[in-house]
Design an enzyme around this catalytic site. Sequence first.
Site, short mmCIF file in Angstrom:
data_model
loop_
_atom_site.label_atom_id
_atom_site.label_comp_id
_atom_site.label_asym_id
_atom_site.label_seq_id
_atom_site.Cartn_x
_atom_site.Cartn_y
_atom_site.Cartn_z
N SER A 49 -86.69 8.64 79.44
CA SER A 49 -87.74 7.87 80.12
C SER A 49 -88.85 7.58 79.11
CB SER A 49 -88.30 8.67 81.30
OG SER A 49 -89.02 9.80 80.80
N ASP A 84 -84.57 4.73 79.95
CA ASP A 84 -84.51 4.81 81.41
C ASP A 84 -85.79 4.21 82.00
OD1 ASP A 84 -83.35 5.65 83.80
OD2 ASP A 84 -84.26 7.65 83.72
N ASP A 106 -86.79 -2.10 84.25
CA ASP A 106 -87.12 -1.88 85.66
C ASP A 106 -88.33 -2.74 86.04
OD1 ASP A 106 -87.71 -1.13 88.18
OD2 ASP A 106 -87.91 1.02 87.77
N GLU A 136 -82.58 -3.07 87.64
CA GLU A 136 -82.73 -2.50 89.00
C GLU A 136 -83.15 -3.58 89.98
OE1 GLU A 136 -84.84 1.22 89.34
OE2 GLU A 136 -85.75 0.65 91.26
N HIS A 207 -78.99 5.99 90.73
CA HIS A 207 -80.10 6.83 90.24
C HIS A 207 -80.34 7.96 91.23
CE1 HIS A 207 -82.06 4.41 86.95
NE2 HIS A 207 -81.03 3.66 87.31
N GLY A 208 -81.17 8.91 90.83
CA GLY A 208 -81.52 10.01 91.74
C GLY A 208 -80.30 10.85 92.07
N GLY A 209 -79.48 11.15 91.06
CA GLY A 209 -78.22 11.86 91.30
C GLY A 209 -78.36 13.31 91.70
N ASN A 231 -81.40 14.17 86.36
CA ASN A 231 -82.51 14.75 85.61
C ASN A 231 -82.99 16.04 86.30
OD1 ASN A 231 -84.54 15.08 83.74
ND2 ASN A 231 -85.94 13.68 84.76
N THR A 232 -83.42 15.91 87.55
CA THR A 232 -84.04 17.04 88.25
C THR A 232 -83.14 18.28 88.28
OG1 THR A 232 -85.24 15.47 89.62
CG2 THR A 232 -85.08 17.71 90.47
P1 13P Z 1 -83.02 12.79 89.48
O1 13P Z 1 -84.21 13.35 88.74
O2 13P Z 1 -83.26 12.76 90.94
O3 13P Z 1 -81.77 13.45 89.09
O4 13P Z 1 -82.92 11.25 89.05
C1 13P Z 1 -82.69 10.93 87.72
C2 13P Z 1 -82.71 9.48 87.52
O5 13P Z 1 -82.33 8.69 88.36
C3 13P Z 1 -83.21 8.97 86.23
O6 13P Z 1 -83.25 7.59 86.19
#
Ligand code: 13P
Length: 284
Positions: A49, A84, A106, A136, A207-209, A231-232
């Site tokens: 990012s 990202d 984005d 996106e 995204h947001g996996g 990521n999280t």
């Molecule tokens: P998470 O942090 O929810 O895994 O999302 C990561 C992401 O989508 C980075 O673009």
Amino acid sequence: MLENMTRMLTEAKENKYAVAQFNINNLEWTRFILEECEACKSPVILGVSEGAAKYMGGYKTVVNMVKNLMEYLSISIPVAIHLDHASSYESCVSAIDAGFTSVMIDASHENLNTNIEISKKVVDYAHARGVSVEGEIGHIGGQEDGVVGGILYAEVEDCITYTRETGLDFLAPALGSVHGPYHGDPVLAFDRMEEIKEKTNLPLVLHGGSGIYDEQIRRAISCGICKLNINTELQQAWTEGVRHKLDTDKEVYDPRKVIKAGEANIKEAVRKKIELLGSMERAK
Ligand code: 13P
């Protein structure tokens, strides 16, 4: 081998699996991820990012760090360094000039025409330099580098227009996933995902996996998802290991030992995701 995302995601699309984008935050994470993906013989996308790049010392520092680690660790799997959620054309240009092999623009907060205009400019610059581009549409909610936003689902017609007018390589349509922890169960619009896959014929990105159930991820892959961003989950896994170390070893003060306490957790999380996505042994 350092490369853009085109070959790895085309192969994923043809063979119905997905490649993970693991976001990196420092040198140690990069090493842990590269080592585990090499052990799994899986291609990997290192997501960076703008905030993480700034934290690590800028785009050039990131590129040189990844290149030098790959050489030092004798990494042979395909690796992409991917920007990202770039917030501007200028940011993409800086990353490309520094050696990023792929970028995500984005401009999803803009109206469709402006999103197309900015994304097309990025595609023209990137493609002339062998760099792949993700874009996106709609808006993926949750928390991005401290900014909280809501979900705006992507419309199928907009996806068709956006991809046709820009010529981008991969599409990230907002379909219910969010960045950061979920509050409640994730609700993904699978029917729309499948329709977008059929009508755009591009590899789709989710995204947001983190926090999406395994069953949902499998279904998403069957509906056209070829890349999953995580990521999280790695952040949580690493922090858990480090917290345990600090709680149980009151004598430790060597930062290498503290940071390394998260290594096993990160590697386990990486391996589990690769198994789930089906990218194990796919490195060519
Ligand atoms: P998470 O942090 O929810 O895994 O999302 C990561 C992401 O989508 C980075 O673009």
